[in-house]
Design an enzyme around this catalytic site. Structure first.
Site, mmCIF file in Angstrom:
data_model
loop_
_atom_site.group_PDB
_atom_site.id
_atom_site.type_symbol
_atom_site.label_atom_id
_atom_site.label_comp_id
_atom_site.label_asym_id
_atom_site.label_seq_id
_atom_site.Cartn_x
_atom_site.Cartn_y
_atom_site.Cartn_z
ATOM 1 N N SER A 196 -9.640 2.041 -2.472
ATOM 2 C CA SER A 196 -9.111 3.287 -1.911
ATOM 3 C C SER A 196 -9.670 4.480 -2.658
ATOM 4 C CB SER A 196 -7.585 3.264 -2.047
ATOM 5 O OG SER A 196 -7.052 4.539 -1.792
ATOM 6 N N LYS A 200 0.773 -1.248 0.000
ATOM 7 C CA LYS A 200 0.000 0.000 0.000
ATOM 8 C C LYS A 200 0.800 1.290 0.000
ATOM 9 C CE LYS A 200 -0.341 0.332 4.984
ATOM 10 N NZ LYS A 200 -1.105 0.755 6.144
ATOM 11 N N ARG A 247 -7.909 16.385 4.168
ATOM 12 C CA ARG A 247 -8.274 14.982 3.957
ATOM 13 C C ARG A 247 -9.472 14.612 4.818
ATOM 14 N NH1 ARG A 247 -5.294 16.063 0.589
ATOM 15 N NH2 ARG A 247 -3.448 14.952 -0.194
ATOM 16 N N LYS A 303 -5.409 -0.940 -7.525
ATOM 17 C CA LYS A 303 -6.765 -0.931 -6.951
ATOM 18 C C LYS A 303 -7.794 -0.730 -8.062
ATOM 19 C CE LYS A 303 -5.685 -1.445 -2.620
ATOM 20 N NZ LYS A 303 -5.998 -2.705 -1.936
ATOM 21 N N TYR A 323 0.361 2.012 -7.293
ATOM 22 C CA TYR A 323 -0.491 1.458 -6.224
ATOM 23 C C TYR A 323 -1.968 1.682 -6.553
ATOM 24 C CZ TYR A 323 -3.256 1.531 -1.946
ATOM 25 O OH TYR A 323 -4.266 1.347 -1.028
ATOM 26 N N ASN A 363 -9.192 8.215 4.590
ATOM 27 C CA ASN A 363 -7.908 8.149 5.313
ATOM 28 C C ASN A 363 -8.100 7.528 6.693
ATOM 29 O OD1 ASN A 363 -7.565 10.192 3.148
ATOM 30 N ND2 ASN A 363 -5.511 10.325 3.989
HETATM 31 P P1 NAD Z 1 -1.443 -3.363 6.277
HETATM 32 O O1 NAD Z 1 -0.159 -3.387 5.518
HETATM 33 O O2 NAD Z 1 -1.391 -3.048 7.726
HETATM 34 O O3 NAD Z 1 -2.192 -4.749 6.100
HETATM 35 C C1 NAD Z 1 -2.091 -5.533 4.931
HETATM 36 C C2 NAD Z 1 -1.822 -6.974 5.365
HETATM 37 O O4 NAD Z 1 -1.730 -7.810 4.213
HETATM 38 C C3 NAD Z 1 -0.526 -7.142 6.155
HETATM 39 O O5 NAD Z 1 -0.788 -7.916 7.305
HETATM 40 C C4 NAD Z 1 0.384 -7.857 5.175
HETATM 41 O O6 NAD Z 1 1.329 -8.675 5.838
HETATM 42 C C5 NAD Z 1 -0.616 -8.659 4.355
HETATM 43 N N1 NAD Z 1 -0.174 -8.992 2.998
HETATM 44 C C6 NAD Z 1 0.270 -8.132 2.042
HETATM 45 N N2 NAD Z 1 0.556 -8.812 0.922
HETATM 46 C C7 NAD Z 1 0.279 -10.111 1.166
HETATM 47 C C8 NAD Z 1 0.369 -11.298 0.383
HETATM 48 N N3 NAD Z 1 0.847 -11.289 -0.872
HETATM 49 N N4 NAD Z 1 0.003 -12.469 0.939
HETATM 50 C C9 NAD Z 1 -0.457 -12.507 2.217
HETATM 51 N N5 NAD Z 1 -0.568 -11.412 3.003
HETATM 52 C C10 NAD Z 1 -0.190 -10.241 2.478
HETATM 53 O O7 NAD Z 1 -2.414 -2.349 5.517
HETATM 54 P P2 NAD Z 1 -3.816 -1.757 5.955
HETATM 55 O O8 NAD Z 1 -3.625 -0.313 6.208
HETATM 56 O O9 NAD Z 1 -4.448 -2.604 6.984
HETATM 57 O O10 NAD Z 1 -4.595 -1.875 4.574
HETATM 58 C C11 NAD Z 1 -5.425 -2.984 4.270
HETATM 59 C C12 NAD Z 1 -5.961 -2.828 2.857
HETATM 60 O O11 NAD Z 1 -6.647 -1.591 2.736
HETATM 61 C C13 NAD Z 1 -4.870 -2.810 1.782
HETATM 62 O O12 NAD Z 1 -5.345 -3.509 0.658
HETATM 63 C C14 NAD Z 1 -4.715 -1.342 1.474
HETATM 64 O O13 NAD Z 1 -4.256 -1.116 0.158
HETATM 65 C C15 NAD Z 1 -6.142 -0.852 1.645
HETATM 66 N N6 NAD Z 1 -6.216 0.598 1.961
HETATM 67 C C16 NAD Z 1 -5.527 1.081 3.052
HETATM 68 C C17 NAD Z 1 -5.565 2.427 3.337
HETATM 69 C C18 NAD Z 1 -4.787 2.993 4.501
HETATM 70 O O14 NAD Z 1 -4.588 4.202 4.557
HETATM 71 N N7 NAD Z 1 -4.360 2.205 5.471
HETATM 72 C C19 NAD Z 1 -6.322 3.297 2.530
HETATM 73 C C20 NAD Z 1 -7.019 2.770 1.441
HETATM 74 C C21 NAD Z 1 -6.959 1.404 1.177
HETATM 75 C C1 UD1 Z 2 -1.871 8.794 0.875
HETATM 76 C C2 UD1 Z 2 -1.658 8.158 -0.464
HETATM 77 C C3 UD1 Z 2 -2.989 7.616 -0.963
HETATM 78 C C4 UD1 Z 2 -3.616 6.676 0.063
HETATM 79 C C5 UD1 Z 2 -3.788 7.451 1.374
HETATM 80 C C6 UD1 Z 2 -4.408 6.629 2.477
HETATM 81 C C7 UD1 Z 2 0.192 9.440 -1.462
HETATM 82 C C8 UD1 Z 2 0.588 10.383 -2.540
HETATM 83 N N1 UD1 Z 2 -1.118 9.138 -1.391
HETATM 84 O O1 UD1 Z 2 -2.715 9.867 0.652
HETATM 85 O O2 UD1 Z 2 -2.812 6.930 -2.176
HETATM 86 O O3 UD1 Z 2 -4.876 6.205 -0.388
HETATM 87 O O4 UD1 Z 2 -2.498 7.898 1.793
HETATM 88 O O5 UD1 Z 2 -3.499 5.711 2.959
HETATM 89 O O6 UD1 Z 2 1.014 8.929 -0.725
HETATM 90 N N2 UD1 Z 2 1.480 15.248 4.860
HETATM 91 C C9 UD1 Z 2 2.413 16.141 5.377
HETATM 92 N N3 UD1 Z 2 3.520 15.635 5.987
HETATM 93 C C10 UD1 Z 2 3.766 14.291 6.081
HETATM 94 C C11 UD1 Z 2 2.812 13.394 5.569
HETATM 95 C C12 UD1 Z 2 1.680 13.910 4.945
HETATM 96 O O7 UD1 Z 2 2.228 17.344 5.298
HETATM 97 O O8 UD1 Z 2 4.811 13.889 6.635
HETATM 98 C C13 UD1 Z 2 0.235 15.777 4.258
HETATM 99 C C14 UD1 Z 2 -0.028 15.370 2.837
HETATM 100 O O9 UD1 Z 2 0.537 16.266 1.938
HETATM 101 C C15 UD1 Z 2 -1.568 15.374 2.806
HETATM 102 C C16 UD1 Z 2 -1.972 14.978 4.227
HETATM 103 O O10 UD1 Z 2 -0.838 15.261 5.031
HETATM 104 O O11 UD1 Z 2 -2.052 16.662 2.544
HETATM 105 C C17 UD1 Z 2 -2.325 13.520 4.385
HETATM 106 O O12 UD1 Z 2 -1.267 12.724 3.863
HETATM 107 P P1 UD1 Z 2 -1.296 11.115 3.926
HETATM 108 O O13 UD1 Z 2 -1.572 10.693 5.311
HETATM 109 O O14 UD1 Z 2 -0.056 10.627 3.289
HETATM 110 O O15 UD1 Z 2 -2.570 10.727 3.072
HETATM 111 P P2 UD1 Z 2 -2.967 11.090 1.544
HETATM 112 O O16 UD1 Z 2 -2.136 12.181 1.010
HETATM 113 O O17 UD1 Z 2 -4.423 11.283 1.517
#
Ligand code: NAD
Ligand code: UD1
Length: 339
Positions: free
Chosen positions: A124, A84, A230, A152, A148, A178
């Site tokens: 996402s 991710k 956000r 998705k 990335y 977020n």
């Molecule tokens: P995370 O990295 O904490 O969890 C993902 C889990 O998947 C981990 O435990 C990792 O070990 C496992 N994993 C990854 N690839 C694997 C594979 N090939 N086989 C088996 N296990 C595998 O991430 P998260 O924040 O919990 O996110 C979960 C999902 O939500 C992801 O698909 C991510 O893209 C999506 N998502 C997350 C966010 C965010 O900001 N956290 C935002 C939008 C979407």
């Molecule tokens: C990021 C990802 C997005 C993902 C989302 C949720 C990028 C370009 N985008 O977005 O694909 O879906 O996380 O996981 O990475 N910021 C700072 N200082 C920092 C970190 C962030 O100022 O050290 C700002 C960023 O510019 C933004 C806000 O904080 O305005 C949030 O950032 P972040 O938490 O990385 O989330 P997204 O930008 O929404």
């Protein structure tokens, strides 16, 4: 139901497990621990007082996937597993396409072969094209701008094709905004490896004294104070959205897409300010350059999820910070054993 949860040891997965277990479902986790640890599952078991089966394996290992379907006989799958990190995805795109797209294809093929037709998928807000108006509505155009996000987007398209080919599929595509915060116990939370890419974990590490200051990525955006805005959503509210989606799939076939967000925006400076107030710590920051690929504002229209699922986020941004802080303060090194 018996539910297979891929990526269940991760941040959002571990929080969702608690709610799925609380509904009385049987759960098996499929995870390679590439970005998580066994400790999160141990704590989930502790909080829930329930067993969680575990298959430690990779999505790219189709034989291992098939084994878990044979042994556990799941009736539904919640699919979190994936890589991710946006920046990393531009450096090693093949790893992202393999892990996320090929991994999901393996899962879908095994589900098809085994007659399992119920899936909740982690998408996402990053799939939306940046020239859409705000707030973002599910019907708006997709146009991810990094590898990335494109994984998705491609998976969403695959799921839509699958649903169109066979009306027995029941698929929920959840577009997270977020996710932040942590379970109120402070026992589970987000444990990023290395330097956090996302704002909230970074701010929390500055608050706890692990990093000197936050760098604000630009203050010349067209927003309330010039910094990025956000739609932060409490991970426990997000987890509840999965339970609601599963319930919806009990009654509705087809492919359904929902935003999971609050519809409220918070700027970077407001994040720093609120986190400092809630934690009682000073959070030094400096203004830096914009980060490549960032948009000024990202905001959900969450009304479709409210209308279809009866789901809405209820926790305030203060609660997100307070819960994130409780987790960070009591686990300064995350799940690391030397806590
Ligand atoms: P995370 O990295 O904490 O969890 C993902 C889990 O998947 C981990 O435990 C990792 O070990 C496992 N994993 C990854 N690839 C694997 C594979 N090939 N086989 C088996 N296990 C595998 O991430 P998260 O924040 O919990 O996110 C979960 C999902 O939500 C992801 O698909 C991510 O893209 C999506 N998502 C997350 C966010 C965010 O900001 N956290 C935002 C939008 C979407
Ligand atoms: C990021 C990802 C997005 C993902 C989302 C949720 C990028 C370009 N985008 O977005 O694909 O879906 O996380 O996981 O990475 N910021 C700072 N200082 C920092 C970190 C962030 O100022 O050290 C700002 C960023 O510019 C933004 C806000 O904080 O305005 C949030 O950032 P972040 O938490 O990385 O989330 P997204 O930008 O929404």
């Amino acid at each position: 139901m018996r539910i297979l949860v891929t990526g269940g040891a991760g941040f959002i997965g571990s929080h969702t497990l608690l709610q799925v277990l609380a509904q009385g479902h049987e759960v098996a986790v499929y995870d390679n621990f590439g970005n998580s640890s066994r400790e999160s599952l141990r704590r989930v078991r502790e909080i829930a007082g329930r067993e969680v089966l575990l298959k430690e394996a990779d999505l790219l290992d189709k034989a291992a996937l098939d084994e878990v379907f044979e042994a556990f006989q799941p009736e539904a799958v919640i699919h979190f597993a994936g890589l991710k990190a946006v920046g990393e995805s531009a450096e090693i795109p093949l790893a992202y396409y393999s892990n996320n797209v090929v991994g999901t294809l393996n899962l879908l093929n095994v589900m098809q072969e085994r007659g399992v037709r119920r899936l909740v998928f982690s998408s996402s807000a990053t799939v939306y094209a940046s020239d859409n108006g705000l707030p973002l509505v599910e019907s708006m155009r997709r146009g991810a701008t990094n590898p990335y996000g494109r994984t998705k987007q491609q998976i969403e398209e695959i799921l839509e094709d699958l649903g169109a080919s066979d009306s027995s599929w029941r698929i929920a595509i959840l577009r997270y905004f977020n996710p932040v915060g942590a379970h109120e116990s402070g026992l589970i939370g987000e444990d990023p490896a290395g330097t956090p890419n996302n704002l909230l974990p970074f701010v929390a590490q500055v608050a706890v004294g692990q990093r000197p200051r936050v760098r604000v990525f630009g203050n010349d955006y067209d927003t309330v104070d010039g910094t990025g805005v956000r739609d932060y959503i409490h991970v426990v509210d997000l987890a509840a959205g999965h339970v609601s989606a599963l319930q919806y799939l009990n009654e509705h076939a087809g492919v359904h897409t929902w935003n999971l967000g609050t519809g409220r925006g918070t700027s970077v400076l407001e994040v720093i300010d609120t986190f400092a107030r809630v934690s009682g710590r000073t959070i030094p920051f400096e203004i830096g350059a914009r980060r490549l690929g960032d948009v000024a504002t990202s905001l959900a229209d969450p009304s479709k999820a409210r209308d279809d699922l009866g789901w809405r986020a209820t926790r305030s941004f203060e609660e997100m910070c307070a819960d994130h802080w409780r987790w960070q303060e009591s686990n300064p090194r995350g799940y690391a054993p030397e806590n």
